[in-house]
Design an enzyme around this catalytic site. Structure first.
Site, mmCIF file in Angstrom:
data_model
loop_
_atom_site.group_PDB
_atom_site.id
_atom_site.type_symbol
_atom_site.label_atom_id
_atom_site.label_comp_id
_atom_site.label_asym_id
_atom_site.label_seq_id
_atom_site.Cartn_x
_atom_site.Cartn_y
_atom_site.Cartn_z
ATOM 1 N N ARG A 139 0.822 -1.196 0.000
ATOM 2 C CA ARG A 139 0.000 0.000 0.000
ATOM 3 C C ARG A 139 0.861 1.253 0.000
ATOM 4 O O ARG A 139 2.026 1.215 0.370
ATOM 5 C CB ARG A 139 -0.929 0.011 1.225
ATOM 6 C CG ARG A 139 -0.216 0.114 2.559
ATOM 7 C CD ARG A 139 -1.139 -0.154 3.734
ATOM 8 N NE ARG A 139 -2.269 0.759 3.748
ATOM 9 C CZ ARG A 139 -2.239 1.961 4.283
ATOM 10 N NH1 ARG A 139 -1.113 2.436 4.811
ATOM 11 N NH2 ARG A 139 -3.306 2.714 4.283
ATOM 12 N N LEU A 140 0.262 2.337 -0.452
ATOM 13 C CA LEU A 140 0.805 3.679 -0.268
ATOM 14 C C LEU A 140 -0.238 4.459 0.520
ATOM 15 O O LEU A 140 -1.437 4.310 0.281
ATOM 16 C CB LEU A 140 1.058 4.360 -1.624
ATOM 17 C CG LEU A 140 2.210 3.817 -2.480
ATOM 18 C CD1 LEU A 140 2.262 4.545 -3.812
ATOM 19 C CD2 LEU A 140 3.543 3.951 -1.762
ATOM 20 N N ASP A 141 0.211 5.297 1.431
ATOM 21 C CA ASP A 141 -0.720 6.070 2.247
ATOM 22 C C ASP A 141 -1.618 6.950 1.377
ATOM 23 O O ASP A 141 -1.271 7.308 0.252
ATOM 24 C CB ASP A 141 0.048 6.958 3.238
ATOM 25 C CG ASP A 141 0.889 6.146 4.209
ATOM 26 O OD1 ASP A 141 0.492 5.019 4.501
ATOM 27 O OD2 ASP A 141 1.939 6.648 4.641
ATOM 28 N N TYR A 142 -2.728 7.336 1.951
ATOM 29 C CA TYR A 142 -3.710 8.198 1.285
ATOM 30 C C TYR A 142 -3.058 9.452 0.700
ATOM 31 O O TYR A 142 -3.331 9.837 -0.437
ATOM 32 C CB TYR A 142 -4.779 8.592 2.315
ATOM 33 C CG TYR A 142 -5.892 9.472 1.807
ATOM 34 C CD1 TYR A 142 -6.914 8.950 1.012
ATOM 35 C CD2 TYR A 142 -5.936 10.823 2.138
ATOM 36 C CE1 TYR A 142 -7.943 9.757 0.555
ATOM 37 C CE2 TYR A 142 -6.962 11.636 1.687
ATOM 38 C CZ TYR A 142 -7.963 11.095 0.895
ATOM 39 O OH TYR A 142 -8.984 11.903 0.438
ATOM 40 N N THR A 150 0.140 9.855 0.005
ATOM 41 C CA THR A 150 1.381 9.548 -0.715
ATOM 42 C C THR A 150 1.060 9.143 -2.147
ATOM 43 O O THR A 150 0.143 8.360 -2.389
ATOM 44 C CB THR A 150 2.151 8.408 -0.011
ATOM 45 O OG1 THR A 150 2.463 8.814 1.321
ATOM 46 C CG2 THR A 150 3.436 8.073 -0.748
#
Length: 244
Positions: free
Chosen positions: A102-105, A107
């Protein structure tokens, strides 16, 4: 006719990872040709009918995608707060794809998606230490010695957060900001933001620019492309060599 283990057939369908498929089998939630199967060693043929939670398993062709995730998008296939998720950016993809990691919201950057559960599990294995390169804009201008704890490790909420390497790319004395390149192998939740916050240089903007040999060359936020067969093979070969 070639047979394969039931959990592998479920993972290849894109339904879930092989490990989670094993749990489903043990819990009695999988049927083969109408009969509940709980033995992990069970093998199936291509024409066997598999059901998970009483829903027939659809066999899909494997899909491997590279997405330039924009900021403000969730790295998931659904969100209970009704925010935009990465699969919303790929409406023409009919297969049941999901993000690898995942990538943060907040990012942006390179994110892989697939419907191949085994492939995803390989790439997310702790021993799969491929460079993940991030570009971070931070508040303040750190001196090189200020950043040394990134490599030695920073304890935060019981986790030891480490970078593999880092460097200062540029500084803006007028705005009191700096651009850093930070390379990780792991990918703990909000890792770079937590590390830089602990050092007193909060992240203003963050982008994953590279994942091993893959990059975002000539892509814009929201763009995606299929991985080439050679790229998929390279990722699998590297993973299988390191995860054993």
């Amino acid at each position: 006719m070639e047979q394969e283990r039931l959990q592998k057939a479920i993972a290849k369908s894109g339904y879930t990872s092989r490990r989670k498929a094993e749990n489903l089998i043990v819990e009695g939630k999988v049927k083969v040709n109408g009969k509940t199967v709980t033995e992990l060693g069970t093998k199936v043929k291509p024409d066997d009918k598999i059901e998970v939670n009483n829903i027939p398993l659809e066999k899909e062709e494997p899909v491997y995608l590279l997405l330039y995730k924009p900021r403000g998008v969730i790295s998931s296939v659904k969100d209970d707060r009704n925010r935009k998720v990465v699969t919303d950016l790929l409406p023409e993809i009919e297969e049941r794809i999901f993000p690898i990691g995942r990538l943060d919201y907040d990012t942006s950057g390179l994110l892989l998606l697939t419907n191949d559960g085994d492939f995803a599990q390989l790439l997310m294995h702790p021993k799969y230490q491929l460079d993940k390169v991030y570009i971070a804009k931070v508040e303040g201008i750190p001196a090189p010695e200020d950043l040394k704890p990134l490599k030695t490790g920073i304890m935060d909420n019981g986790e030891n957060l480490k970078a593999i390497k880092h460097r200062i790319l540029s500084v803006d004395h007028k705005k009191n900001r700096a651009i850093l390149e930070i390379t990780l192998h792991e990918g703990k939740n909000r890792q770079i933001r937590r590390m830089m916050e602990a050092l007193g240089y909060p992240v203003l903007k963050l982008k994953r620019e590279r994942y091993g040999f893959l990059n975002l060359h000539s892509m814009n936020p929201g763009d995606y492309r299929e991985l080439t067969p050679h790229e998929v093979k390279q990722l699998k070969t590297y993973a299988e060599k390191n995860v054993k």
